[in-house]
Every structure is written in C-alpha cells, then in structure tokens.
Design a protein around this motif. Structure first.
Motif, PDB file in Angstrom:
ATOM      1  N   GLY A 134       0.806  -1.202   0.000  1.00 46.82           N
ATOM      2  CA  GLY A 134       0.000   0.000   0.000  1.00 46.82           C
ATOM      3  C   GLY A 134       0.845   1.260   0.000  1.00 46.82           C
ATOM      4  O   GLY A 134       2.076   1.208  -0.048  1.00 46.82           O
ATOM      5  N   LYS A 135       0.203   2.418   0.096  1.00 41.30           N
ATOM      6  CA  LYS A 135       0.932   3.678   0.139  1.00 41.30           C
ATOM      7  C   LYS A 135       1.710   3.815   1.438  1.00 41.30           C
ATOM      8  O   LYS A 135       2.780   4.411   1.476  1.00 41.30           O
ATOM      9  CB  LYS A 135      -0.032   4.856  -0.011  1.00 41.30           C
ATOM     10  CG  LYS A 135      -0.603   5.023  -1.409  1.00 41.30           C
ATOM     11  CD  LYS A 135      -1.297   6.362  -1.558  1.00 41.30           C
ATOM     12  CE  LYS A 135      -0.308   7.506  -1.555  1.00 41.30           C
ATOM     13  NZ  LYS A 135      -0.947   8.817  -1.801  1.00 41.30           N
ATOM     14  N   THR A 136       1.152   3.253   2.509  1.00 37.21           N
ATOM     15  CA  THR A 136       1.817   3.286   3.808  1.00 37.21           C
ATOM     16  C   THR A 136       1.944   1.860   4.332  1.00 37.21           C
ATOM     17  O   THR A 136       1.209   0.964   3.915  1.00 37.21           O
ATOM     18  CB  THR A 136       1.028   4.135   4.825  1.00 37.21           C
ATOM     19  OG1 THR A 136      -0.291   3.582   4.980  1.00 37.21           O
ATOM     20  CG2 THR A 136       0.912   5.576   4.341  1.00 37.21           C
ATOM     21  N   ALA A 137       2.864   1.671   5.274  1.00 35.04           N
ATOM     22  CA  ALA A 137       3.168   0.330   5.754  1.00 35.04           C
ATOM     23  C   ALA A 137       2.052  -0.281   6.584  1.00 35.04           C
ATOM     24  O   ALA A 137       1.993  -1.501   6.740  1.00 35.04           O
ATOM     25  CB  ALA A 137       4.456   0.357   6.567  1.00 35.04           C
ATOM     26  N   ASP A 138       1.166   0.549   7.115  1.00 38.36           N
ATOM     27  CA  ASP A 138       0.148   0.020   8.016  1.00 38.36           C
ATOM     28  C   ASP A 138      -1.095  -0.511   7.312  1.00 38.36           C
ATOM     29  O   ASP A 138      -1.950  -1.125   7.951  1.00 38.36           O
ATOM     30  CB  ASP A 138      -0.278   1.096   9.029  1.00 38.36           C
ATOM     31  CG  ASP A 138      -0.798   2.355   8.353  1.00 38.36           C
ATOM     32  OD1 ASP A 138      -0.529   2.537   7.150  1.00 38.36           O
ATOM     33  OD2 ASP A 138      -1.452   3.159   9.034  1.00 38.36           O
ATOM     34  N   THR A 139      -1.197  -0.313   6.000  1.00 42.55           N
ATOM     35  CA  THR A 139      -2.373  -0.771   5.259  1.00 42.55           C
ATOM     36  C   THR A 139      -1.943  -1.442   3.970  1.00 42.55           C
ATOM     37  O   THR A 139      -1.210  -0.833   3.177  1.00 42.55           O
ATOM     38  CB  THR A 139      -3.312   0.411   4.922  1.00 42.55           C
ATOM     39  OG1 THR A 139      -3.652   1.101   6.123  1.00 42.55           O
ATOM     40  CG2 THR A 139      -4.589  -0.083   4.251  1.00 42.55           C
ATOM     41  N   PRO A 140      -2.385  -2.688   3.702  1.00 43.27           N
ATOM     42  CA  PRO A 140      -2.030  -3.334   2.430  1.00 43.27           C
ATOM     43  C   PRO A 140      -2.671  -2.599   1.267  1.00 43.27           C
ATOM     44  O   PRO A 140      -3.639  -1.847   1.433  1.00 43.27           O
ATOM     45  CB  PRO A 140      -2.608  -4.745   2.582  1.00 43.27           C
ATOM     46  CG  PRO A 140      -3.715  -4.592   3.571  1.00 43.27           C
ATOM     47  CD  PRO A 140      -3.266  -3.528   4.526  1.00 43.27           C
TER      48      PRO A 140
END
Length: 419
Positions: free
Chosen positions: A292-298
């Motif tokens: 994803g754009k950030t590591a906390d969300t696929p």
C-alpha cells in the motif's frame, strides 16, 4: 474474468446460449422439501459438495438438498430467465458484481433484515457492497478471491531482498528496480491490467466512476486516478510486459514459467499453474500482499468472488434462507476456505486459511478489498473497456490528462445510457 476463482472479477456476461432453467422441486408428497440450488463451476469441489450436502441434510432432515453445478458461459442470460419465470431455483450463486443487474429487475429477495443475524458487521466490503442495491441487501457474501504478488524466492534471495519487508509502494519499486538486471525482469506487468490499476486508484482515494445524484461520472481524470496511473507506469517500466494487452494475452503463468521473471500480480492459484508448466520452479514461488501507500495498510485490491441470492419467485423462501445461513456461516466458511484456498466471507475468519500461504496472503489484501462501481451498467463499460485503451495510450507516451479525460467521458456516456 475467472482465473480459477476470479471468473467473478468480470461482470461481462459471457456466452449467448440460453439454457433451460430447472424448476424448483417444492414439496415431495409426504416427504422433505426439495431445495434447488445453483452453484457455479469450480466454486466447490466434488468432495466439499458431498460433505456439505451430507452435513446439511443431517442437520435439516426436512430438506432434500439438490445442488446443480452451472457453467459460467451463458449464466447471465440463464439467471435472468430464471428470475423472470415462475420456476426459479431457490438459491443461486452469482458473481458479486452481478447482483445489481438482477436486483434492478425487482426479482430478488431482500435480506436487509437478516444482515445482523448473518454476521454482516464482519462481511468483506468487496462482497457486501456490490451485494446491495438502493440501500437493500440482496446478495449474501459467499467467498472471495483477490490478487497478490507471486514472486521467485530464489531471485529475491540472490538480489538480497527480503519480501516480508516490502510494505509500501516505494519499497516495492526500489526492490523491483534492484531485481531488474542481469537478464531478470523485475516484474511482468502487462499494460492493460486494469484491475491492478483500480487498486492503485482506490489507494489514492479515488474511484473508476462516481455517482452524482442519479447520474454517474467517469473519474479517471481526477488527481487521485492520475497519480495511480503514474505509479502504474513507473512499475510497469521495470519489466518487459506488453503495453497493449492484458494478463491473458499471453497468459502470465506461461511467461513466468518460461523466463527469468521475478514477480507477477495474480491470484495465488497462478503459482500452481506456473510450477505445473515449469516443474523446476516448484518450491521457488512465494507470496506477499500488494503493498500500500503506507506500511500500516495493504494495497487496495479488487475483490472477486460470489454472493448468494434468492429469487423472489422461489417457492421455498424459509428453506433457502436456512441454506444460506449454513453455507455463509462460520463453520462451513472455514471448511470451504481450506478446501478451495478461498478467502472466507468475513474479516474475522481470516485465520482459517493461516496454513495456506497463498490464501493467507490473499486474506490480508482482502481486508482492503473494493468492488467496481455498483451499477447495472458497469458490465457495458467492461464490454467496451476504455480503461484498457487509456492505459495503453499513456504507456506509449500520450498525454495522461487528455487520455484520462477521453476515457472518463466514455465511461460517463456508457453508465448513463441505460443500455
């Protein structure tokens, strides 16, 4: 679009032959109620079907379950005919994005009052959302499947890359660029893989089309969608995928099996096909969720899969609901997921496939699953598919904004044509 479980990814109705509908069995004289159910080819194995039928009839001795396996080709017309007649089956499996087409006719049973009882708070959004139409729930989530990254573990190891640490799109680009040397394609990504583009669009907060009052508007020319296409272009350039065709021309599995391809975006079942075509790759294929754009969300993914519907004209409404409650319930969902490598219909059941690496990876992505615009006219958009033409145009160097505006206008016209 069915690459095994992903026939459901497409809403285009295939085939033109109209097969005869099977009438509902109704009540046997002095015996149990005959419940007619249509399930689709490959949605269940023969072994699972037998196990479910035996278990269901044991728990519900007043019901004689008759499951008929239907072919995907021509099923749209067959279901439409069944809904319009007086001899419809009691339960029908349909592609999740097809529900709106059938609900629009008014021929489906409304399950809005049963959502809580069926565990609707945990349903995968990519199954539940397209199963609803005009605020009412007609389709009950059955199972899901979505794309993941299939990668060559040996090529990653040689490049010193740990796939488990690739969590963001920028990390993904960096790893792919590192892989893309010495005769290795960092990724095989054909230019018209529009389902993958759709995921990037959703990641950016955009959509393929948006509803404004009673009308729809194509949205590929929004800043969000343009950023998504820019990322797609950067990723696609790190391989040798054709700019003017999709994942079926040539088949991705064949390309990966023949060459030094480090990654491909596909459903997990693709790994088995790759290894079958090139046994030397057996044990050398792994999976990770699309970053994803950030590591906390696929990364967002298109959720393919099926919903279960009940025709309003079906004779055995109570028994049909009993069937749905069982097959869509936790116990049988866990068994189905393990038997078929599917994602269960609820987010709280994701651990059921923990022992299956491909399905477990798929379940991670499914938590951020989406569906195509929920309108009966979307099938007509896919039939023309200006998204594919737009992608190719950008990849060969044409102006992204101009081409996006052109594609968006085509989508707008089709969605509001009523045809």
């Amino acid at each position: 679009m069915k690459h095994r479980p992903l026939a459901l990814l497409g809403t285009m109705l295939l085939g033109t032959g109209l097969a005869g509908c099977s009438s509902s069995g109704g009540q046997n004289a002095g015996g149990p109620t005959v419940l007619d159910v249509w399930l689709m080819r490959d949605s269940v194995s023969e072994a699972f079907q037998k196990e479910f039928e035996a278990g269901f009839e044991k728990d519900h001795p007043g019901i004689d379950l008759k499951i008929q396996i239907q072919e995907w080709e021509g099923i749209g017309e067959k279901v439409t005919a069944a809904l319009a007649g007086n001899d419809a089956p009691d339960v029908i499996e349909v592609g999740n994005t097809q529900v709106a087409q059938y609900a629009q006719s008014g021929g489906l049973t409304d399950f809005s009052g049963k959502v809580g009882e069926l565990g609707g708070d945990f349903w995968l959004e990519g199954l539940a959302e397209p199963g609803a139409w005009e605020g009412k729930q007609y389709g009950i989530p059955y199972y899901a499947a979505n794309r993941v990254v299939i990668y060559r573990t040996d090529l990653f190891a040689e490049a010193g890359i740990d796939a488990t640490k690739i969590k963001t799109r920028e990390q993904w680009l960096a790893a792919t660029e590192k892989l893309n040397k010495d005769g290795v394609q960092g990724i095989y990504l054909p230019g018209q893989n529009w389902f993958t583009l759709a995921g990037f669009v959703w990641d950016e907060g955009g959509d393929l089309a948006v509803q404004e009052g009673s009308t729809w508007k194509g949205a590929l020319d929004t800043p969000e969608a343009l950023r998504a296409m820019d990322f797609y272009q950067r990723l696609q350039a790190l391989g040798k995928g054709p700019k003017d065709s999709d994942e079926s021309r040539p088949l991705q599995a064949e390309v990966v099996a023949k060459g030094q391809v480090a990654q491909v975006i596909a459903t997990p079942g693709g790994a088995g096909v790759i290894a079958q075509k090139n046994p030397e790759l057996q044990g050398k294929l792994g999976f990770f969720p699309i970053p994803g754009k950030t590591a906390d969300t696929p990364g967002a993914v298109f959720t393919g899969g099926s919903d279960l519907i009940v025709p309003a004209a079906a004779e055995n409404q109570d028994e049909a609901y009993t069937f749905i409650k069982e097959l869509a319930g936790d116990a049988w969902q866990k068994k189905l997921a393990l038997a078929m490598s599917y994602v269960p219909n609820k987010t709280n059941l994701a651990t059921a496939v923990a022992s299956d690496p491909g399905a477990a990876t798929m379940a991670v992505g499914a938590a951020n699953g989406h569906a195509t615009p929920n309108t009966p006219q979307w099938a007509a958009v896919e039939a023309k598919n200006p998204i594919k033409d737009y992608m190719t145009a950008v990849l060969i160097g044409r102006d992204p904004r101009a081409e996006a505006a052109k594609a968006s206008q085509s989508i707008t016209t089709t969605l509001n044509s009523g045809s």
